[in-house]
Scaffold this motif. Sequence first.
Motif, PDB file in Angstrom:
ATOM      1  N   ARG A   1       0.922  -1.150   0.129  1.00 38.04           N
ATOM      2  CA  ARG A   1      -0.065   0.003  -0.099  1.00 38.04           C
ATOM      3  C   ARG A   1       0.736   1.317  -0.097  1.00 38.04           C
ATOM      4  NH1 ARG A   1      -3.049   0.566   4.507  1.00 38.04           N
ATOM      5  NH2 ARG A   1      -4.832   1.532   3.326  1.00 38.04           N
ATOM      6  N   LEU A   2       0.913   2.087  -1.245  1.00 41.91           N
ATOM      7  CA  LEU A   2       1.709   3.054  -1.268  1.00 41.91           C
ATOM      8  C   LEU A   2       0.704   4.361  -1.777  1.00 41.91           C
ATOM      9  CD1 LEU A   2       4.252   1.581  -3.761  1.00 41.91           C
ATOM     10  CD2 LEU A   2       4.411   1.946  -1.137  1.00 41.91           C
ATOM     11  N   ARG A   3       1.295   5.428  -1.538  1.00 36.10           N
ATOM     12  CA  ARG A   3       0.731   6.862  -1.641  1.00 36.10           C
ATOM     13  C   ARG A   3       1.734   7.907  -1.995  1.00 36.10           C
ATOM     14  NH1 ARG A   3      -1.926   9.744   3.622  1.00 36.10           N
ATOM     15  NH2 ARG A   3      -0.009   9.919   4.670  1.00 36.10           N
ATOM     16  N   VAL A   4       1.374   9.000  -2.612  1.00 33.23           N
ATOM     17  CA  VAL A   4       2.041  10.039  -2.692  1.00 33.23           C
ATOM     18  C   VAL A   4       2.179  10.936  -1.449  1.00 33.23           C
ATOM     19  CG1 VAL A   4       2.583  12.222  -4.131  1.00 33.23           C
ATOM     20  CG2 VAL A   4       1.629  10.208  -5.433  1.00 33.23           C
ATOM     21  N   ARG A   5       3.155  11.326  -0.902  1.00 32.43           N
ATOM     22  CA  ARG A   5       3.331  12.005   0.292  1.00 32.43           C
ATOM     23  C   ARG A   5       2.407  13.304   0.112  1.00 32.43           C
ATOM     24  NH1 ARG A   5       7.000  10.363   3.773  1.00 32.43           N
ATOM     25  NH2 ARG A   5       8.641   8.973   3.101  1.00 32.43           N
ATOM     26  N   PRO A   6       1.551  13.523   0.920  1.00 29.43           N
ATOM     27  CA  PRO A   6       0.781  14.652   0.944  1.00 29.43           C
ATOM     28  C   PRO A   6       1.388  16.097   1.494  1.00 29.43           C
ATOM     29  CG  PRO A   6       0.382  13.576   2.967  1.00 29.43           C
ATOM     30  CD  PRO A   6       1.355  12.661   2.443  1.00 29.43           C
ATOM     31  N   GLU A   7       2.765  15.904   1.813  1.00 24.72           N
ATOM     32  CA  GLU A   7       3.416  17.135   2.314  1.00 24.72           C
ATOM     33  C   GLU A   7       3.709  17.882   1.088  1.00 24.72           C
ATOM     34  OE1 GLU A   7       4.356  14.239   3.093  1.00 24.72           O
ATOM     35  OE2 GLU A   7       3.966  14.063   5.512  1.00 24.72           O
ATOM     36  N   PRO A   8       3.628  19.165   1.377  1.00 23.17           N
ATOM     37  CA  PRO A   8       4.003  20.265  -0.115  1.00 23.17           C
ATOM     38  C   PRO A   8       5.629  20.015  -0.067  1.00 23.17           C
ATOM     39  CG  PRO A   8       3.097  21.724   1.812  1.00 23.17           C
ATOM     40  CD  PRO A   8       3.003  20.100   2.196  1.00 23.17           C
TER      41      PRO A   8
END
Length: 421
Positions: free
Chosen positions: A269-276
């Motif tokens: 389970r992966l995602r793009v980091r939400p931090e700007p």
Amino acid sequence: MSLTFELAMVPKFGLEVSPALVTFGELLMLPYAAMQSVVADEVSTNEALERLEAAGCPICHGSWQRSCPVCSPSGAGSSDASGLAAPDAPADEPDTVALLRAVRLELSAADGLAAEYLIDSFDRHGLLDRSVEQFAMESGIPEPVVTRVLDVIRRCAPPGVGATSINECLLLQLDGLGLGDDHTRVARAVIADHLESLARGHFASIACALGVSRREVRQVLDLIRDRLRPYPAFHGNVPLRTSYVVPDIVVRADDGMFFVELVEPALTRLRVRPEPGAPAESIALARSFLAQLRDRWDTLRRVAEYAVQRQRDSLTNGDGSLKPLTRAEVAVALDLHESTVSRAVAGKYVLLPDQRLVPLSRFFGASGGVDHALRELLESADGPLSDQHLADRLRARGYPIARRTVAKHRARLGFAAVSLR
């Protein structure tokens, strides 16, 4: 008479393989354990990609973690992992035996003898030392049959197996990459006719003969070094060490229905980091990788679901109820390319409701096969049957194979000769 030159823009239509499609094809071929290495490398090199906590294990659901190949402390892929051993890949099974079994699933019983003859003729690298014409002459098998069977062997085996020379081996591997551009055209010409000159560094003479630049010839050399190998990934008759595999697919039974569940999406389970603040290029690469993962899972799920539903009788009644099923049929039914289906099937394992672990390729082929028919004859016979009697009874069932071939099948199934039974 005068000559004039004119430049004009002419529209051109054609199919080209994009780099993204090549990458997707390579990812689709990987089994679960190999894919985890790719994911780990991607997460470690791309700061925009973040790994989330895994969902519930689709194999054990937390009920037998100490023995689960995914949840066990040693983990899958380590030297002491307590994973599931694949019964169809025992420790003493050579690559030739596994290849012959896979090829028979794609051929009729009548072509089985030609397949066995060709595979028995492989050297330790999986190459042939004679041409199709010579094989046909020596064996008495018609040349078109030998050609057809050899094509099936090459399709089922790692790229390059079944080649008659190093040049042809490299060309088969090049075709397997599916690059399909002008650079590949130059590479084919160099490999086919100038491989020895390339090895000696005669770039200028090759460039002059082909009408290309020295830079293009050097690019061919880099392609061969990076993507090809002089011998295919094949170990002939060398026994393999015992290996453990993690199933890619879990088949569950519920009220007479069978359902397919993929292991990888629950545990990867992966995602793009939400931090700007992450670089735009890293974000784009992360999103592209996630899209390829979703495409991989969607393709694998569709192929597995179709194969399981097509062969649901065999899940209830045993392998003798297997129905004829080819990769081409699945490709047409799912509107996919046949090579895509082959990549989805290659190296994938299925955990069945009865806890058997089998290759996904088991669902493809003719009903039961000669091994199942031979096992039935041996187990139901009133007394010991000789190999010749077994061959006669198999021929009556539609499997015209020779006595020598019966002996090989019998030994592989674990039955002794008639004098020892």
